[in-house]
Design a protein around this motif. Structure first.
Motif, PDB file in Angstrom:
ATOM      1  N   ILE B  15      -8.370  13.781  81.911  1.00 13.63           N
ATOM      2  CA  ILE B  15      -9.466  13.426  82.834  1.00 13.63           C
ATOM      3  C   ILE B  15     -10.717  14.228  82.499  1.00 13.63           C
ATOM      4  O   ILE B  15     -11.827  13.685  82.453  1.00 13.63           O
ATOM      5  CB  ILE B  15      -9.029  13.654  84.302  1.00 13.63           C
ATOM      6  N   VAL B  16     -10.528  15.526  82.235  1.00 13.75           N
ATOM      7  CA  VAL B  16     -11.685  16.382  81.902  1.00 13.75           C
ATOM      8  C   VAL B  16     -12.347  15.906  80.608  1.00 13.75           C
ATOM      9  O   VAL B  16     -13.571  15.786  80.519  1.00 13.75           O
ATOM     10  CB  VAL B  16     -11.247  17.867  81.784  1.00 13.75           C
ATOM     11  N   LEU B  17     -11.525  15.579  79.613  1.00 14.92           N
ATOM     12  CA  LEU B  17     -12.059  15.108  78.323  1.00 14.92           C
ATOM     13  C   LEU B  17     -12.875  13.821  78.509  1.00 14.92           C
ATOM     14  O   LEU B  17     -13.996  13.696  77.998  1.00 14.92           O
ATOM     15  CB  LEU B  17     -10.903  14.873  77.348  1.00 14.92           C
ATOM     16  N   LEU B  18     -12.322  12.877  79.261  1.00 13.58           N
ATOM     17  CA  LEU B  18     -13.041  11.611  79.489  1.00 13.58           C
ATOM     18  C   LEU B  18     -14.300  11.834  80.331  1.00 13.58           C
ATOM     19  O   LEU B  18     -15.320  11.176  80.113  1.00 13.58           O
ATOM     20  CB  LEU B  18     -12.115  10.584  80.158  1.00 13.58           C
ATOM     21  N   ALA B  19     -14.226  12.775  81.274  1.00 14.06           N
ATOM     22  CA  ALA B  19     -15.409  13.077  82.097  1.00 14.06           C
ATOM     23  C   ALA B  19     -16.524  13.647  81.217  1.00 14.06           C
ATOM     24  O   ALA B  19     -17.707  13.316  81.401  1.00 14.06           O
ATOM     25  CB  ALA B  19     -15.051  14.056  83.212  1.00 14.06           C
ATOM     26  N   ILE B  20     -16.147  14.485  80.235  1.00 12.59           N
ATOM     27  CA  ILE B  20     -17.156  15.045  79.311  1.00 12.59           C
ATOM     28  C   ILE B  20     -17.770  13.918  78.476  1.00 12.59           C
ATOM     29  O   ILE B  20     -18.991  13.864  78.287  1.00 12.59           O
ATOM     30  CB  ILE B  20     -16.518  16.132  78.410  1.00 12.59           C
ATOM     31  N   VAL B  21     -16.928  13.006  77.988  1.00 16.13           N
ATOM     32  CA  VAL B  21     -17.432  11.859  77.203  1.00 16.13           C
ATOM     33  C   VAL B  21     -18.407  11.044  78.056  1.00 16.13           C
ATOM     34  O   VAL B  21     -19.480  10.638  77.588  1.00 16.13           O
ATOM     35  CB  VAL B  21     -16.263  10.968  76.726  1.00 16.13           C
ATOM     36  N   PHE B  22     -18.046  10.832  79.326  1.00 11.40           N
ATOM     37  CA  PHE B  22     -18.899  10.056  80.240  1.00 11.40           C
ATOM     38  C   PHE B  22     -20.270  10.723  80.413  1.00 11.40           C
ATOM     39  O   PHE B  22     -21.315  10.084  80.214  1.00 11.40           O
ATOM     40  CB  PHE B  22     -18.190   9.910  81.588  1.00 11.40           C
ATOM     41  N   VAL B  23     -20.267  11.999  80.749  1.00 11.10           N
ATOM     42  CA  VAL B  23     -21.534  12.696  81.029  1.00 11.10           C
ATOM     43  C   VAL B  23     -22.392  12.789  79.762  1.00 11.10           C
ATOM     44  O   VAL B  23     -23.601  12.497  79.798  1.00 11.10           O
ATOM     45  CB  VAL B  23     -21.257  14.111  81.616  1.00 11.10           C
ATOM     46  N   PHE B  24     -21.770  13.139  78.654  1.00 16.06           N
ATOM     47  CA  PHE B  24     -22.537  13.287  77.418  1.00 16.06           C
ATOM     48  C   PHE B  24     -23.154  11.944  76.991  1.00 16.06           C
ATOM     49  O   PHE B  24     -24.331  11.862  76.663  1.00 16.06           O
ATOM     50  CB  PHE B  24     -21.656  13.838  76.285  1.00 16.06           C
ATOM     51  N   GLY B  25     -22.337  10.883  77.003  1.00 17.19           N
ATOM     52  CA  GLY B  25     -22.835   9.561  76.581  1.00 17.19           C
ATOM     53  C   GLY B  25     -23.946   9.057  77.477  1.00 17.19           C
ATOM     54  O   GLY B  25     -24.942   8.504  77.001  1.00 17.19           O
ATOM     55  N   LEU B  26     -23.779   9.273  78.776  1.00 21.61           N
ATOM     56  CA  LEU B  26     -24.805   8.826  79.733  1.00 21.61           C
ATOM     57  C   LEU B  26     -26.122   9.575  79.492  1.00 21.61           C
ATOM     58  O   LEU B  26     -27.196   8.974  79.466  1.00 21.61           O
ATOM     59  CB  LEU B  26     -24.315   9.078  81.159  1.00 21.61           C
ATOM     60  N   PHE B  27     -26.017  10.886  79.269  1.00 23.72           N
ATOM     61  CA  PHE B  27     -27.222  11.682  79.011  1.00 23.72           C
ATOM     62  C   PHE B  27     -27.863  11.270  77.689  1.00 23.72           C
ATOM     63  O   PHE B  27     -29.077  11.110  77.599  1.00 23.72           O
ATOM     64  CB  PHE B  27     -26.871  13.180  78.998  1.00 23.72           C
ATOM     65  N   PHE B  28     -27.039  11.081  76.665  1.00 19.16           N
ATOM     66  CA  PHE B  28     -27.531  10.740  75.328  1.00 19.16           C
ATOM     67  C   PHE B  28     -28.337   9.444  75.368  1.00 19.16           C
ATOM     68  O   PHE B  28     -29.459   9.374  74.865  1.00 19.16           O
ATOM     69  CB  PHE B  28     -26.330  10.590  74.378  1.00 19.16           C
ATOM     70  N   VAL B  29     -27.757   8.426  75.984  1.00 21.11           N
ATOM     71  CA  VAL B  29     -28.424   7.117  75.968  1.00 21.11           C
ATOM     72  C   VAL B  29     -29.509   7.021  77.044  1.00 21.11           C
ATOM     73  O   VAL B  29     -30.583   6.465  76.799  1.00 21.11           O
ATOM     74  CB  VAL B  29     -27.398   5.972  76.149  1.00 21.11           C
ATOM     75  N   GLY B  30     -29.239   7.570  78.214  1.00 21.26           N
ATOM     76  CA  GLY B  30     -30.140   7.309  79.335  1.00 21.26           C
ATOM     77  C   GLY B  30     -31.214   8.341  79.597  1.00 21.26           C
ATOM     78  O   GLY B  30     -32.261   8.008  80.177  1.00 21.26           O
ATOM     79  N   TYR B  31     -31.000   9.587  79.189  1.00 24.09           N
ATOM     80  CA  TYR B  31     -31.906  10.626  79.698  1.00 24.09           C
ATOM     81  C   TYR B  31     -32.457  11.613  78.673  1.00 24.09           C
ATOM     82  O   TYR B  31     -33.400  12.337  78.980  1.00 24.09           O
ATOM     83  CB  TYR B  31     -31.200  11.393  80.829  1.00 24.09           C
ATOM     84  N   ASP B  32     -31.908  11.664  77.479  1.00 30.08           N
ATOM     85  CA  ASP B  32     -32.383  12.682  76.523  1.00 30.08           C
ATOM     86  C   ASP B  32     -33.846  12.448  76.151  1.00 30.08           C
ATOM     87  O   ASP B  32     -34.250  11.325  75.846  1.00 30.08           O
ATOM     88  CB  ASP B  32     -31.535  12.671  75.245  1.00 30.08           C
ATOM     89  N   GLN B  33     -34.630  13.516  76.244  1.00 30.40           N
ATOM     90  CA  GLN B  33     -36.040  13.448  75.836  1.00 30.40           C
ATOM     91  C   GLN B  33     -36.296  14.494  74.757  1.00 30.40           C
ATOM     92  O   GLN B  33     -37.370  15.097  74.733  1.00 30.40           O
ATOM     93  CB  GLN B  33     -36.969  13.710  77.033  1.00 30.40           C
ATOM     94  N   GLY B  34     -35.318  14.716  73.902  1.00 30.02           N
ATOM     95  CA  GLY B  34     -35.441  15.726  72.847  1.00 30.02           C
ATOM     96  C   GLY B  34     -34.548  16.925  73.105  1.00 30.02           C
ATOM     97  O   GLY B  34     -34.462  17.829  72.269  1.00 30.02           O
ATOM     98  N   HIS B  35     -33.862  16.953  74.268  1.00 28.00           N
ATOM     99  CA  HIS B  35     -33.076  18.131  74.658  1.00 28.00           C
ATOM    100  C   HIS B  35     -31.961  18.453  73.648  1.00 28.00           C
ATOM    101  O   HIS B  35     -31.765  19.610  73.293  1.00 28.00           O
ATOM    102  CB  HIS B  35     -32.461  17.920  76.040  1.00 28.00           C
TER     103      HIS B  35
END
Lengths: 243, 67
Positions: B15-35
């Protein structure tokens, strides 16, 4: 539970469904993006921020190719990400979902998640093409959008949990409770602060194709994960023997 | 003597591994502005916006606020 099989099918299902989303977008959304960016460029020329020169178009073509090529890759990454969430919720709720096989169960869950995590937030904060959106408000809009998705998702989960305390009419409790809750939240949440200056025909058509693209993802993830789960049964017990 | 242990639940680490995949992917596609690239490229990453531009079309198409 066979954990390795579980992780693999969740990640592969998400990646497949996300790739389908990317391909659908590439076919039906890209023409509207090109049209909107064309208007954005004309606005830049009119305001004097950019000049209509060959150098501008060389640079433009360079980053447009990069943006377009990212559509499918970003679909795969986003699909893997949302698929991971879908996999967690499916594994935790599988025994409570209606349906006599895992495809039906997964499709029911994808329908619920499509409704609560996509459709309701989309009705409040619909997708917009380029040219719509003030860069100054992007953080506020991002917070509003993500917050409303979280409010809708956790609201649905809370009413589902609450309904378990009732002997009868459980579905009615969830439907009415979530319906009232999300209606209040819908009107209480601030509106998108940006004024739409692009042609409304373009904006509305863009929203329709965007809706179709995201819906293709949710249909795909339910069918694909359900199919793999049915075939491979990762939920089956593992037994370890010690002598 | 033989002891059999059956496991049918979902391990927390999965569950923790999938939660990390979820948060990272969402940030990567939806919110990264160079971070993400700023970890190696520093401030220049906020100017280049490689990930933002790569995910630009999907951001709009998936309903994320982009710019």
């Amino acid at each position: 539970m066979r954990t390795f099989v579980f992780l693999i099918i969740v990640l592969i299902s998400g990646a497949f469904a996300g790739t389908i989303h990317g391909v659908v977008n590439f076919v039906i959304v890209e023409p509207y993006l090109d049209q909107a960016i064309g208007i954005e460029n004309q606005n830049l020329f009119a305001s004097g921020e950019e000049k209509d020169t060959p150098e501008f178009w060389v640079e433009y073509e360079g980053y447009r190719v990069w943006q377009k090529s990212g559509q499918i890759l970003a679909g795969t990454i986003l699909g893997t990400s949302i698929g991971a969430l879908f996999g967690i919720i499916f594994a935790l709720s599988r025994n409570s979902l209606p349906g006599n096989n895992d495809v039906k169960k997964a499709v029911v869950l994808s329908g619920i998640m499509w409704f609560t995590l996509f459709l309701i937030p989309f009705l409040k904060y619909p997708a917009n093409p380029p040219t719509v959106g003030d860069p100054e408000t992007v953080i506020l809009r991002s917070i509003l959008y993500l917050s409303f998705i979280a409010i809708s998702g956790f609201g649905a989960l809370a009413f589902y949990k609450l309904s378990k305390k009732f002997q009868n009419n459980r579905k009615l409790v969830v439907l009415i409770g979530y319906g009232v809750f999300i209606s209040v939240a819908f009107f209480a949440m601030p509106e998108n602060p940006d004024e739409i200056t692009a042609p409304m025909d373009l904006v509305n058509e863009f929203r329709i194709v965007s809706f179709l693209g995201v819906t293709s993802f949710w249909v795909s993830i339910g069918l694909i994960l359900g199919f793999f789960w049915n075939r491979l049964g990762p939920h089956k017990e593992t037994t370890t023997s010690y002598n | 003597m033989q002891i059999n242990i059956s496991k049918s639940g979902i391990p927390i680490f999965a569950i923790v591994l999938l939660a990390i995949v979820f948060v990272f992917g969402l940030f990567f596609v939806g919110y990264d502005q160079g971070h993400i690239f700023s970890i190696v490229l520093g401030e220049q990453a906020f100017e280049d916006l490689y990930i933002h531009e790569l995910t630009h079309d999907m951001r709009h198409a998936a309903g994320f606020p982009c710019h």
